[in-house]
Design a protein around this motif. Structure first.
Motif: not given
Length: 88
Positions: A1, A62-63, A65-66, A68
């Motif tokens: 990530m 997106e971060l 969702a990962e 992060g």
């Protein structure tokens, strides 16, 4: 990530801490910490961002969702963002 989006946002905020891009992204960062509340963010605020700011906002989502949006890198970046906005 990858957390490079956090570095990119920090650089943007360092250069112009009270710009629309900086403040909207700062609000999004703060919102993404509250998953229990659904990370509520008014999507119409994306209209206040230029294309680069929107790209950073999408990368930030997106971060999250990962996974992060927590941990040492997140906390350090957020603390630095807090300082930049306060110091203006």
């Amino acid at each position: 990530m990858s957390t490079s989006v956090l570095d990119d946002i920090l650089e943007l905020m360092r250069l112009a801490p009270h710009s629309a891009n900086s403040l909207v992204l700062y609000a999004l960062v703060n919102t993404l910490e509250y998953e229990a509340a659904g990370c509520l963010f008014k999507l119409t605020k994306l209209r206040d961002l230029d294309a680069r700011g929107r790209s950073l906002a999408y990368a930030l989502m997106e971060l999250m969702a990962e996974g992060g949006n927590c941990g040492d890198a997140w906390e350090a970046a957020k603390a630095r963002m807090d300082e930049l906005v306060r110091q203006g």
